[in-house]
Each structure stands twice: as C-alpha cells, then as structure tokens.
Scaffold this active site. Structure first.
Site, PDB file in Angstrom:
ATOM      1  N   CYS A  45       1.691 -47.757  31.648  1.00  0.00           N
ATOM      2  CA  CYS A  45       2.156 -48.317  32.915  1.00  0.00           C
ATOM      3  C   CYS A  45       3.459 -47.599  33.218  1.00  0.00           C
ATOM      4  CB  CYS A  45       2.381 -49.826  32.843  1.00  0.00           C
ATOM      5  SG  CYS A  45       3.031 -50.470  34.398  1.00  0.00           S
ATOM      6  N   CYS A  87       6.279 -50.207  34.740  1.00  0.00           N
ATOM      7  CA  CYS A  87       6.923 -51.189  33.856  1.00  0.00           C
ATOM      8  C   CYS A  87       6.147 -51.255  32.544  1.00  0.00           C
ATOM      9  CB  CYS A  87       7.037 -52.542  34.544  1.00  0.00           C
ATOM     10  SG  CYS A  87       5.582 -53.066  35.463  1.00  0.00           S
ATOM     11  N   SER A  88       5.359 -52.281  32.330  1.00  0.00           N
ATOM     12  CA  SER A  88       4.682 -52.375  31.035  1.00  0.00           C
ATOM     13  C   SER A  88       3.369 -53.144  31.138  1.00  0.00           C
ATOM     14  CB  SER A  88       5.606 -53.045  30.018  1.00  0.00           C
ATOM     15  OG  SER A  88       6.003 -54.308  30.515  1.00  0.00           O
ATOM     16  N   CYS A  89       2.664 -53.041  32.275  1.00  0.00           N
ATOM     17  CA  CYS A  89       1.399 -53.752  32.436  1.00  0.00           C
ATOM     18  C   CYS A  89       0.428 -53.333  31.333  1.00  0.00           C
ATOM     19  CB  CYS A  89       0.790 -53.453  33.807  1.00  0.00           C
ATOM     20  SG  CYS A  89       1.871 -53.963  35.151  1.00  0.00           S
TER      21      CYS A  89
HETATM   22 FE    FE Z   1       3.671 -52.658  34.590  1.00  0.00          FE
END
Ligand code: FE
Length: 195
Positions: A103, A106-108
């Site tokens: 991602c 961000c950090s999906c």
């Molecule tokens: Fe994300």
C-alpha cells in the site's frame, strides 16, 4: 499522508457514533470493543494459508477465488473486510509472473487473511522501493527470480485489498489440504516469499 488523515477522521466519527449508540442505550459500553476484539482475534495468516491450500486442491474454488476473492473466502468463513465492503483481488503466481502487494499510500492490508501487518510492510522504505525496484527488494527477502519472470506490484486502496496465491511447491503432490496450508507463510501471501 492522506490515508492516515482519513483514518483519524474516521476514528473520530466512529467514537462519536459509538458514544451516541451507548447514550441511546442501543449498545452496551463493551459491545463495540468485543466485536472489534473478536474480529482481530480471528485475523491470522493461517486463514490466508487455508484459502491457498483450498485453491491448490480444488480447481473450481481457485477459479472462483481469482474471479471474486471476497465471495470465495467468505465460503470458508472469512469476511475480507471489517464493517465496509472491500474487494479482494487474489493475484496468482505462475511460472512467468510473480506478484507482490503493497500500500504505497499507507498500510492497507487484508488483515483477516494475513493477520496484523509486519512493521516493514508499513515502512516508507518498502512502500516506495518495492514499486521502483521490486526485484532488488525481493532479493533482500531472499527471493531471487529468473530475469524472465515478470514482477507485478499491486497497490492496495481503501476499496481493494490484495493477496498473493503462491505457486504450489514441487513435490507436494502427496500432501493433504491441512498439510499444504502449513507450508504457506505470511510473506508468501504478501509476495516477499515464494510460499
Ligand atoms: Fe493503505
């Protein structure tokens, strides 16, 4: 980062909604926490491994998994998202293509299937470099692919999460579904390991 910003806004809205529901007596004070704890307790890479083992042993399931990941994993009792509906796209590794997920914003991450994401997945270094130089990043994870293997990087979003379907290891023909699932690692589901 807009992802983190969105998360903060959503968190505030959720807390507000939660207190309204409690004030109105619609839910008890601990109910929401219990639901979230229950969801997180069920989040594990063992889930993703079971999905992979099923796909390796059941061609019809694999076909459904590649066509509509969320619907297929729901057959095994794994909802792919939390409250909102998320699409799950499963990317199959083949002889000629290796897939990796990231991602960049961000950090999906498909939490339910892969468990809590590792620190490096959220790091700026991984998020920027895996897009620019995936082959070098994979080599650092100990994955060296022949030059002719194409690397596809899948960038997650709020609506779509990705999971890699690793190649079934050679010589695993005798193993049953449960034993096959034991071969699958979290990094294999991200694409930073072969299995
Ligand atoms: Fe994300």
């Amino acid at each position: 980062m807009s992802g983190d910003h969105d998360d903060a806004v959503i968190s505030r809205q959720v807390r507000l909604l939660e207190s309204l529901l409690e004030d109105k007596g619609i839910v008890g004070g601990d109910t929401v926490d219990e639901v979230i704890d229950g969801f997180l307790a069920g989040a594990s890479p063992l889930n993703g491994a079971k999905v992979v083992a099923r796909a390796w042993t059941d061609p019809a399931f694999k076909e459904r998994l590649l066509a509509d990941g969320a619907a297929a994993v729901a057959e095994l009792g794994f909802a792919s998202g939390g409250v909102q509906h998320q699409r799950l796209r499963v990317a199959e590794n083949t002889e000629s293509v290796h897939n990796v997920i990231v991602c960049t914003l961000c950090s999906c991450y498909p939490l339910r299937l892969l468990g809590p994401s590792p620190g490096w997945y959220k790091s700026e270094a991984y998020r920027s470099r895996v897009v620019r130089e995936p082959r070098a990043v994979l080599a650092e994870f100990g994955v060296t692919l022949p030059e002719e293997v194409r690397i596809t990087v899948w960038d997650s979003s709020a609506e779509t999460r990705y999971m890699v379907l690793p190649r079934r290891p050679a010589g695993s023909g005798d193993l049953g579904e449960a034993e096959l699932a034991e071969l699958v690692t979290r990094n294999g589901l991200i694409g930073t390991a072969l299995v």
